[in-house]
Design a protein around this motif. Structure first.
Motif, PDB file in Angstrom:
ATOM      1  N   PRO A  25       0.752   6.330  -7.463  1.00 38.96           N
ATOM      2  CA  PRO A  25      -0.676   6.065  -7.656  1.00 38.96           C
ATOM      3  C   PRO A  25      -1.092   5.990  -9.121  1.00 38.96           C
ATOM      4  CG  PRO A  25      -0.319   8.327  -6.919  1.00 38.96           C
ATOM      5  CD  PRO A  25       0.993   7.627  -6.815  1.00 38.96           C
ATOM      6  N   ARG A  26      -0.487   6.803  -9.963  1.00 37.03           N
ATOM      7  CA  ARG A  26      -0.888   6.822 -11.374  1.00 37.03           C
ATOM      8  C   ARG A  26      -0.414   5.568 -12.094  1.00 37.03           C
ATOM      9  NH1 ARG A  26       1.757   8.551 -15.771  1.00 37.03           N
ATOM     10  NH2 ARG A  26       3.393   9.525 -14.505  1.00 37.03           N
ATOM     11  N   TRP A  83       0.838  -1.198   0.000  1.00 35.10           N
ATOM     12  CA  TRP A  83       0.000   0.000   0.000  1.00 35.10           C
ATOM     13  C   TRP A  83       0.876   1.252   0.000  1.00 35.10           C
ATOM     14  CZ3 TRP A  83      -3.109   2.127   4.714  1.00 35.10           C
ATOM     15  CH2 TRP A  83      -3.909   3.199   4.294  1.00 35.10           C
ATOM     16  N   ALA A 105       1.388  13.370   1.115  1.00 37.27           N
ATOM     17  CA  ALA A 105       1.980  12.100   0.694  1.00 37.27           C
ATOM     18  C   ALA A 105       3.105  11.682   1.630  1.00 37.27           C
ATOM     19  CB  ALA A 105       2.505  12.226  -0.741  1.00 37.27           C
ATOM     20  N   THR A 114       0.493   2.624 -10.822  1.00 39.93           N
ATOM     21  CA  THR A 114       0.076   1.337 -10.253  1.00 39.93           C
ATOM     22  C   THR A 114      -1.422   1.241 -10.022  1.00 39.93           C
ATOM     23  OG1 THR A 114       0.453   2.143  -7.989  1.00 39.93           O
ATOM     24  CG2 THR A 114       2.311   1.067  -9.109  1.00 39.93           C
ATOM     25  N   ALA A 115      -2.195   2.187 -10.517  1.00 46.54           N
ATOM     26  CA  ALA A 115      -3.646   2.194 -10.285  1.00 46.54           C
ATOM     27  C   ALA A 115      -4.283   0.895 -10.784  1.00 46.54           C
ATOM     28  CB  ALA A 115      -4.278   3.388 -10.999  1.00 46.54           C
ATOM     29  N   LEU A 171       2.088   1.659  -3.465  1.00 46.14           N
ATOM     30  CA  LEU A 171       0.948   2.062  -4.290  1.00 46.14           C
ATOM     31  C   LEU A 171       0.655   3.546  -4.120  1.00 46.14           C
ATOM     32  CD1 LEU A 171      -1.420   0.740  -6.079  1.00 46.14           C
ATOM     33  CD2 LEU A 171      -2.760   0.885  -3.999  1.00 46.14           C
ATOM     34  N   ASP A 172       0.774   4.027  -2.887  1.00 44.61           N
ATOM     35  CA  ASP A 172       0.538   5.439  -2.608  1.00 44.61           C
ATOM     36  C   ASP A 172       1.662   6.307  -3.164  1.00 44.61           C
ATOM     37  OD1 ASP A 172      -1.266   7.334  -1.107  1.00 44.61           O
ATOM     38  OD2 ASP A 172       0.628   7.815  -0.129  1.00 44.61           O
ATOM     39  N   TYR A 173       2.857   5.731  -3.299  1.00 41.92           N
ATOM     40  CA  TYR A 173       3.994   6.453  -3.863  1.00 41.92           C
ATOM     41  C   TYR A 173       3.835   6.656  -5.366  1.00 41.92           C
ATOM     42  CZ  TYR A 173       8.213   7.688  -1.245  1.00 41.92           C
ATOM     43  OH  TYR A 173       9.145   8.339  -0.493  1.00 41.92           O
TER      44      TYR A 173
END
Length: 320
Positions: A77-78, A70, A208, A80-81, A73-75
């Motif tokens: 986001p575009r 997670w 972030a 790994t969406a 993924l947050d690092y």
């Protein structure tokens, strides 16, 4: 002149030398355990703990891998969406390689896998990994600092230094832009692109950064508490010593000097951390602590293998 067979053999050994080194060291470690304690004694300690606590500890340790995914993924986001499963697989392969390969060489798999799966530039993925590893190290050192500050005879300055260290990442994040601007002025033109990718690998904004910092803290809190609980079940007392052992083992895993599979270095870290925070130092106590440290190390390896097994059916790697 080398024959084709000889060249092929040399090429095979060149590609697999790290794997072969890992296998040899792990086999030697297993033989040493059998010679010094006997695997029957190690397994008996597991049996004394019981199946249910072991399963709970494995489940909790495995859950931290989802939190790590997670965070990544947050690092990104575009990029790994909608690809949590694939990203979880990437993080698990990276984690297992990082555990099993010596001297942190497994870390190189992360940027390579992120480029292969999501098209993220090597420098950007590497800089993001560096930031995450610095946050990991900071979280562990801050946790260890609690024990040392609590035991310090000079409580006020000790806690002041600990608080200053605790907020060090915030300071680093706040001054990142002036530091990067200085780098752009000082570095030659060829390095400008590299610096730009490093900038792209940093958290985009304060929100972030706060999320990355919070997820790092929760991840290590869960892992250290579970390991401390497992060590206490295996007879590592007082409770501060079990926490010290958990912190020592995990610190050994994030430092540059790391044996294949953590063989030797991880149990040594547990032993050093436990003794530093109050474990008795008698011969019998040290022998029991050594056995407990080996079992805790095995627990970490099994949890990594469990996480990897869960991740294998998730997502398919795209061909380059």
């Amino acid at each position: 002149m080398n024959s084709p067979v000889g060249a092929s053999r040399q090429s095979w050994f060149g590609r697999n030398r790290m794997t072969l080194l890992t296998v040899v060291i792990v086999a030697a470690y297993a033989s040493f355990i059998e010679w010094f304690w006997g695997w029957s004694a190690i397994i008996a300690q597991w049996a004394a703990v019981g199946v249910m606590p072991i399963l709970v500890a494995l489940a909790l340790l495995t859950s931290t891998y989802f939190l790590r995914t997670w965070r990544i993924l947050d690092y990104f986001p575009r990029e790994t969406a909608g690809s949590f499963g694939t990203l979880f697989r990437v993080t698990q392969v990276h984690n297992l390689l990082n555990i099993m390969m010596p001297f942190r060489t497994g870390e190189t798999s992360f940027p390579v896998l992120m480029r292969a799966e999501f098209g993220i530039a090597l420098t950007r993925a590497t800089s993001a990994l560096l930031v995450m590893r610095l946050l990991d190290l900071h979280a562990l050192l801050a946790a260890a600092g609690i024990g040392f500050a609590a035991a310090s005879p000079n409580a006020v300055p000790a806690w002041f230094l600990w608080a200053a260290f605790l907020f060090l990442p915030i300071t680093a994040f706040l001054i990142r832009k002036p530091l990067l601007r200085l780098g752009f002025r000082l570095f030659p033109a060829k390095a400008q692109g590299f610096l730009s990718e490093i900038e792209n690998g940093l958290p985009a904004n304060a929100s972030a950064f706060a999320r990355a910092w919070a997820m790092t803290a929760v991840n290590w809190l869960v892992k250290v508490v579970v390991l401390a609980w497992a060590l206490s079940l295996m007879g590592v007392w007082p409770l501060t010593a079990s926490f010290g052992g958990a912190l020592g083992g995990e610190l050994s895993s994030v430092l540059p000097v790391h044996a294949p599979g953590g063989v030797g270095t991880y149990p040594a870290g547990i032993t050093a951390g436990a003794i530093a925070l109050g474990a008795p130092g008698g011969k019998a106590a040290l022998a029991a602590l050594a056995q407990a440290s080996i079992n805790a190390h095995l627990l970490i390896i099994v949890s990594a293998l469990t996480g990897t097994a869960i991740s294998l059916p998730l997502g398919r790697r795209r061909q380059l």
